[in-house]
Motif scaffolding. Sequence first.
Motif: not given
Length: 527
Positions: A76, A78, A80, A82, A148, A150
């Motif tokens: 993922r 980071f 995220s 959004k 999101s 994410q």
Amino acid sequence: MLQEKASAGTDDCTSRVQSGAQTDLPPGLSTAPAIPSSSESEQNIENIKVVLHERELWKKFHEASTEMIITKAGRRMFPSYKVKVSKMNSKTKYILLIDIVPADDHRYKFCDNKWMVAGKAEPAMPGRLYVHPDSPATGAHWMRQLISFQKLKLTNNHLDTFGHIILNSMHKYQPRLHILKADENNAFGSQNTAYCTHVFHETAFISVTSYQNHKITQLKIENNPFAKGFRGSEEGDLRVSRLQGKEYPLITKNMVRQRLLSSHSLAGKLTAGVLTGHSQVLSSYQYDSGLPPSEDPTSTHFPQSREPSLLYHCFKHRDNSRVELGCKRSYLETSPTASEEHFFCSAHSCESSLLPHSFCAEALTSREACMYGSVEAESGPGAAEPGDPANSPSLNCNMWASVQPYPRYSVEGIPYQPFSAHFSAASQPAPPMVPRPQADVGVYSCAPLQRGLPVIHAASSTSCSPAAPGSRERPGQQALHHKNPSSPFRPHRDSSAYPTSSGLCVREPSYPYQGELSSAAAHWTDS
DNA sequence: TCTAGCACGTA
DNA sequence: GTACGTGCTAG
């Protein structure tokens, strides 16, 4: 939940664009049918306001040159990605998706505590999209909560079958957000696909397989809840001081713990006579050099305070020609705290000759993984109605060849060499050359996709069963969920098939190709 | 440069 | 309790 309570703070970056910009068409080109009527002008797609969530956090990373780990299994991002959107037409359906394009054509290395150009970029990976699982949904739905992304994952596995976005390590990338109208009369893949593109420069990053810059590591640890285990707990932690600008040797509790564990483990092994000769277990602690960002023009320190660059472009595509609609944003419209977002919009008129004809057959025969999820049961009014073809816009994901580099981060102004291998030479407009930030950047074209071209993954469902809470995607499990061909889709928070009225795209996103793993490689070229 | 395995944390 | 997301480490 893929959407969270809206919590965009005042530090979020915002973007507002001018309206009434769909004029000044070049001679010989008429207004694209996709241009909304004037009665809807205040909610045209180019008027949609997008706010990057946690912009300050992004900026912190950006100032240190954001790094994103890429792994074979997918990692993922980071922070995220959004956003908070507003000024959508509450009843219009939109598809939100992200692609990540090369920021330039360089390969980088981290040397002397700074990023430096290390050569020419590897050929771009197959362009993939991450379509927000709620897509398509009404503007009311999108505006209701924080949006999101994410669950977007990055991978360096060129043969990835999970629909993760494939990147090259040690390259710089720029995520882009695209908002597409998905009305039944304006379905993506039809002749009229209006969309806009938002680029937040603070979200650019360099992909790595392991962190290079300790500052980035510490920012991740300090801000990512999942990395909590690596934080120091005591007040006055040295790293806190360091993050506040003071420079101290960086010896984290975790480092000590890790080394102690290693030491204990090694001691046990040595005692057992399993290993011999390991002598470096406690060799060194890590120190944070704390060097200031480089001013080296070849370094890739992302400028902290760059020239305001809010651009707004409207384009219209017709007969394979792109028309700039002349709606460049005025910097004066931008608040002092506004983002450095670039905004592009386009009202596509994708003639049938430009449609990815080859994809049509291909999509039905192969099962490319789609980084896409189902419309969740709690999606609210924005969720599509099951069984309603009119609410099932065909999302022709393959149209989106997302390998165009974003020229913003041209470090040295070297003209970009398009990754032509991923485009159809016959119809794909030449990608923008660096530096031309105000002309062609961020513009997509409806190029026909042929075999060997990048496969974009997008699918959606308008007939989705309630999601199964708690279910998660896991490489080893994904194949199990969609094995049964008789089940077009299964409830899953991150995936669904996409039954389209046109049959263009019937996919099982977020899951491996069902028995056609090798097909993944067939959709992109190596040259 | 990259990977697998690990411990620790969140959800 | 389980699944998954983290950074760290050795190799």
